[in-house]
Design an enzyme around this catalytic site. Structure first.
Site, PDB file in Angstrom:
ATOM      1  CE  LYS A 187      -2.075   3.006   1.873  1.00 19.25           C
ATOM      2  NZ  LYS A 187      -1.927   4.400   1.410  1.00 19.25           N
ATOM      3  CD  GLU A 263      12.295   4.322   9.672  1.00 18.89           C
ATOM      4  OE1 GLU A 263      11.946   5.224  10.477  1.00 18.89           O
ATOM      5  OE2 GLU A 263      12.731   4.542   8.529  1.00 18.89           O
ATOM      6  CB  CYS A 298      12.758   8.800   8.880  1.00 22.62           C
ATOM      7  SG  CYS A 298      13.785   7.593   8.038  1.00 22.62           S
ATOM      8  CD  GLU A 397       9.780  12.635  11.813  1.00 17.69           C
ATOM      9  OE1 GLU A 397       8.689  12.042  11.876  1.00 17.69           O
ATOM     10  OE2 GLU A 397      10.803  12.122  11.339  1.00 17.69           O
TER      11      GLU A 397
HETATM   12  P1  ADP Z   1       2.593  10.935   6.957  1.00 20.95           P
HETATM   13  O1  ADP Z   1       1.959  11.780   8.008  1.00 20.95           O
HETATM   14  O2  ADP Z   1       4.052  11.144   6.803  1.00 20.95           O
HETATM   15  O3  ADP Z   1       1.862  10.926   5.655  1.00 20.95           O
HETATM   16  P2  ADP Z   1       1.396   8.448   7.677  1.00 20.95           P
HETATM   17  O4  ADP Z   1       1.771   7.548   8.790  1.00 20.95           O
HETATM   18  O5  ADP Z   1       0.063   9.118   7.750  1.00 20.95           O
HETATM   19  O6  ADP Z   1       2.570   9.461   7.544  1.00 20.95           O
HETATM   20  O7  ADP Z   1       1.451   7.683   6.291  1.00 20.95           O
HETATM   21  C1  ADP Z   1       2.353   6.641   5.985  1.00 20.95           C
HETATM   22  C2  ADP Z   1       1.579   5.534   5.305  1.00 20.95           C
HETATM   23  O8  ADP Z   1       0.609   5.024   6.224  1.00 20.95           O
HETATM   24  C3  ADP Z   1       0.805   5.954   4.068  1.00 20.95           C
HETATM   25  O9  ADP Z   1       0.857   4.922   3.100  1.00 20.95           O
HETATM   26  C4  ADP Z   1      -0.608   6.106   4.576  1.00 20.95           C
HETATM   27  O10 ADP Z   1      -1.603   5.922   3.599  1.00 20.95           O
HETATM   28  C5  ADP Z   1      -0.667   4.993   5.600  1.00 20.95           C
HETATM   29  N1  ADP Z   1      -1.702   5.170   6.626  1.00 20.95           N
HETATM   30  C6  ADP Z   1      -2.175   6.327   7.147  1.00 20.95           C
HETATM   31  N2  ADP Z   1      -3.147   6.076   8.047  1.00 20.95           N
HETATM   32  C7  ADP Z   1      -3.300   4.741   8.109  1.00 20.95           C
HETATM   33  C8  ADP Z   1      -4.154   3.851   8.852  1.00 20.95           C
HETATM   34  N3  ADP Z   1      -5.051   4.301   9.720  1.00 20.95           N
HETATM   35  N4  ADP Z   1      -4.015   2.517   8.649  1.00 20.95           N
HETATM   36  C9  ADP Z   1      -3.099   2.035   7.783  1.00 20.95           C
HETATM   37  N5  ADP Z   1      -2.288   2.819   7.047  1.00 20.95           N
HETATM   38  C10 ADP Z   1      -2.376   4.148   7.196  1.00 20.95           C
END
Ligand code: ADP
Length: 493
Positions: A187, A263, A298, A397
């Site tokens: 994903k 991570e 990161c 961060e």
């Molecule tokens: P950022 O704030 O840097 O975008 P995220 O943790 O929101 O970091 O996003 C990193 C990845 O996690 C992306 O692929 C995002 O779609 C996914 N993601 C965000 N929210 C969820 C969730 N509730 N469950 C699973 N994956 C998620």
């Protein structure tokens, strides 16, 4: 590489993207997301905002492909041949992948070529080579038994990756997972899916069997959640924010208690002692540690701790670099620093700046959005001094080009400041004192330390965090452990 080659590639139209499930390109049953370039606001294409049912179909395909052994049961040498071919294809399409990725996420092109397709090809090659070199074990049991320890693939791996370095980070997860014989559902982040969709095409061309590598695009809160909640996913690997990491652990607990490797970013302390071997080099290192890719890395050195005797002189040198850096369209080779990934990220960066001012830190340089006429999102490299440990900027961060500087009096105080943070990803110390360098490596509580340098990107070295920066490692042979189950067999002799 020439600017005109980039210019040709950047003007190419990108077809509306589909989902890659069970070896086929398929439309989703949800809706579409429009993809806008952070470099200039250009609408590049659309991706599928897949539905939960689409994600379930991908997991089902991965499960089937694993259970029938079409990949897991191939001779390791055969898996190696396919993964080496994939590495070659990535390399052959290096510039196309880099330009596509930059249009999607805004990283400066010079860096993107090396860090994205360049590093992804190397990562696939490294784990391809490991495929037929990982042995099981015979345990030293009593003489009346033979104790075998087999290394078996875990099954279906769910990988959720972020937008900052999608190909590089994607390869860190995919290559060892596939090398070990697993099937994968990936994903990508909503903000950077295009290169990973292209990777799926190359993977099929290389000969990865149908269903073994699936890519489902869409919202994290929809398809990401569905993947993490699945009873049919055996291991979840993730790079992203702490908030999402926390959710993934919850989803795991609520479903099949799948292993989760996270991570989660950092707030890494870059510590400069007055006895640093070369303060000019240290100043350039400190600037690039935070401003490269606009701080959207990161391991960025986002906290600069400087010995008080050199504080003012050193900050002036770093500020000079910050002001001289050419921020501009990331597809121009002349730009040293590219775009901020999204309006959401830019707004968050500017909120950090406002909060730092409000809490009494001193703005030395930067702090503003710039280059609005380009139509994208750009921000000045920004430095604050007088940042105290309790300040928001010292603890959270930013994931943007914002550096907080704090002075220290002695080694013990530097260590205390460095460790006064919930994150523990990376850190650095600049010193000519060998004993001190080793003391810092031991005392600063992080997954990795740099000495008299900042950064280092080699697939042979593990990368991972401690504390709330996560668990498990990417890269190196140690990363294979995440994708392997140890299966024991006791044989009575
Ligand atoms: P950022 O704030 O840097 O975008 P995220 O943790 O929101 O970091 O996003 C990193 C990845 O996690 C992306 O692929 C995002 O779609 C996914 N993601 C965000 N929210 C969820 C969730 N509730 N469950 C699973 N994956 C998620």
């Amino acid at each position: 590489m020439q600017q005109h080659q980039i210019d040709i590639l950047r003007s190419q139209t990108v077809a509306p993207q589909l989902l890659f499930i069970d070896g086929k390109w398929q439309p989703g049953t949800g809706s579409q997301l429009e993809i806008t370039s952070p470099a200039d606001g250009e609408v590049i294409t659309t991706i599928e905002r897949a539905s939960r049912a689409d994600m379930q179909a991908a997991i089902k395909a991965a499960r089937k492909s694993f259970d029938d052994g079409r990949w897991a049961n191939q001779a390791p040498g055969e898996r190696k041949r396919v993964l080496l071919k994939l590495a070659d294809l990535i390399q052959q399409n290096e510039l196309e992948l880099a330009v596509l990725g930059v249009r999607d996420n805004g990283t400066e092109i010079g860096m993107a070529i090396k860090a994205e397709p360049g590093s992804a090809a190397g990562t696939f090659r490294y784990y391809a080579e490991a495929t037929d070199k990982v042995y099981g074990e015979i345990a030293p049991t009593s003489a009346s038994f033979l104790g075998l320890i087999h290394k078996q693939p875990v099954g279906v791996v769910g990988a959720i990756v972020p937008w900052n370095m999608p190909l590089m980070i994607g390869a860190w997860k995919l290559a060892p997972a596939l090398a070990a014989g697993n099937s994968v559902v990936l994903k990508p982040a909503e903000e950077a899916s295009l290169t990973l969709l292209r990777l799926a095409e190359l993977a099929a061309e290389a000969g990865i069997p149908d269903g073994v590598f699936n890519v489902v695009t869409g919202q994290g809160s929809e398809v990401g959640e569905e993947l993490a909640l699945s009873m049919d996913v055996d291991v979840l690997v993730f790079t992203g924010s702490g908030n999402t990491g926390r959710r993934l652990l919850e989803y795991s607990a609520r479903s099949n208690m799948k292993r989760c490797y996270l991570e989660l970013g950092g707030k890494s302390a870059n510590i400069v002692f007055a006895d640093a071997p070369d303060l000019d080099k240290a100043a350039l290192g400190a600037a690039m540690a935070i401003f490269r890719n606009s701080g959207q890395i990161c391991v960025s050195g986002s906290r600069l701790l400087v010995e008080h005797t050199i504080h003012d002189e050193f900050v002036a040198k770093v500020a000079q670099h910050a002001e001289n850096l050419r921020v501009g369209n990331p597809l121009e080779l002349s730009s040293q620093i590219g775009a901020i990934n999204s309006q959401r990220q830019l707004t968050s960066n500017l909120e950090f700046v406002a909060k730092a001012k409000e809490q009494g830190a001193d703005l030395v340089t930067g702090g503003e959005q710039i280059l609005q006429s380009l139509g994208g999102y750009y921000m000045q490299p920004t430095i604050f001094t007088g940042v105290e440990s309790h300040h928001h900027l010292a603890q959270h961060e930013v994931f943007g080009p914002v550096l907080g500087v704090t002075p220290f009096n002695n080694e013990a105080q530097a260590i205390a400041l460095a460790n006064d943070c919930n994150y523990g990803l990376a850190g650095a110390a600049w010193t000519s004192n060998l004993g001190r360098a080793h003391r810092m490596i031991k005392a600063v509580n992080t997954g990795g330390m740099f000495i008299n340098t900042y950064g280092g990107a080699d697939v042979t070295m593990p990368l991972g965090g401690v504390k709330q920066s996560g668990n498990g490692v990417d890269k190196s042979l140690h990363a294979m452990d995440k994708y392997i189950n140890l299966k024991t067999a006791w044989i009575q002799l």
